[in-house]
Write an enzyme that holds these catalytic residues in place. Structure first.
Site, PDB file in Angstrom:
ATOM      1  N   GLU A 108     -26.701  -2.625 -30.943  1.00 22.15           N
ATOM      2  CA  GLU A 108     -26.358  -2.964 -29.562  1.00 22.15           C
ATOM      3  C   GLU A 108     -24.856  -3.020 -29.317  1.00 22.15           C
ATOM      4  OE1 GLU A 108     -30.581  -4.453 -29.987  1.00 22.15           O
ATOM      5  OE2 GLU A 108     -28.817  -4.271 -31.256  1.00 22.15           O
ATOM      6  N   GLU A 131     -36.186  -5.656 -33.429  1.00 23.89           N
ATOM      7  CA  GLU A 131     -36.491  -7.037 -33.061  1.00 23.89           C
ATOM      8  C   GLU A 131     -37.991  -7.239 -32.871  1.00 23.89           C
ATOM      9  OE1 GLU A 131     -32.735  -8.735 -30.665  1.00 23.89           O
ATOM     10  OE2 GLU A 131     -33.443  -6.798 -29.914  1.00 23.89           O
TER      11      GLU A 131
END
Length: 258
Positions: free
Chosen positions: A131, A111
């Site tokens: 995640e 990210e």
């Protein structure tokens, strides 16, 4: 500021920010997040710095995301106001940032790279948003930025499985600009040099107009861009005179940034 977990160097107009936790695959604890927030604050506010590169130390990892060992002990998912690495929620930085991905970029590390404007990856780099495999979600912009870059179905294929994508596949998908076999920083510096050869105000106006244009219809973007502060600063600058003058005189322009 004295940094423990990052290193900041200036090379002329170029800022190089290096994550310095190789023993943890450059995963970020909260102190590292705060240091990165300060480093990007300094870059944003320094009129003499025009381009930044962010990379990781060592040859294995760019950034493995949150320090899950720390999180397991204190359940701290907190990040600074400007997001993961002090960048993922920083929406007013119109100076360009290059990610030099020297190894794995996982979770928040991916990210962080997605929040940069250009991604240069070494051949051994790998990207993932895993995640869901650890009971979390890509809450630092991955679920929003990745679909905008590679489309819904391809993004869901990564987000819902957490699968790894190689640098070569990342280039084919469209989120990696260049894959290199050698030192990724050589290529990143080359990209930075190409940007630095352009007017810094033109670069900032371009980035601002592109990013805001993604949020509104084309007709609105074309109308509103003339009022953007970055575009106005470009049009009123000395560089707007120097560029055409240098072209007419068949010489390289000497940008002053105002």
């Amino acid at each position: 500021m004295d940094y423990r977990f990052i290193e900041v160097k200036h090379e002329g107009r170029l800022t190089i920010i290096t994550l310095q936790r190789p023993e943890a695959h450059n995963a970020l604890n909260y102190a590292a997040h705060e240091e990165l927030q300060q480093a990007f604050d300094d870059f944003a506010g320094d009129a003499e710095q025009w381009v930044a590169i962010v990379t990781g130390s060592g040859s294995k990892a760019f950034c493995a995301g949150h320090d899950l060992k720390q999180q397991a002990s204190d359940a701290n998912l907190g990040t600074p106001p400007c997001g993961f690495g002090g960048l993922t929620s920083r929406f007013d930085l119109h100076k360009p940032v290059i990610a030099a991905v020297n190894g794995v970029a996982m979770g928040g590390g991916f990210e962080l790279a997605l929040a940069c404007d250009i991604i240069i990856a070494s051949h051994n780099a790998a990207f993932a948003l895993p995640e869901a495999k650890v009971g979390l979600a890509a809450l630092a912009g991955g679920m929003q930025r990745l679909p905008g870059l590679i489309g819904l179905k391809r993004s869901m294929g990564m987000l819902l499985t957490g699968r790894r994508v190689s640098a070569v596949e990342g280039a084919a998908l469209g989120f990696v600009n260049e894959v290199v076999d050698g030192d990724v920083m050589i290529a990143a510096r080359r990209w930075a040099a190409d940007i630095l050869a352009c007017s810094p105000l033109s670069v900032r106006a371009t980035k601002a107009a592109v990013m805001r244009g993604l949020e509104v219809p084309l007709s609105q973007a074309l109308h509103e861009q003339w009022d953007y502060p970055e575009v106005q600063a470009m049009l009123r600058s000395e560089d707007a005179i120097e560029g055409p003058k240098a072209f007419a005189e068949k010489r390289s322009p000497q940008w002053v940034g105002h």
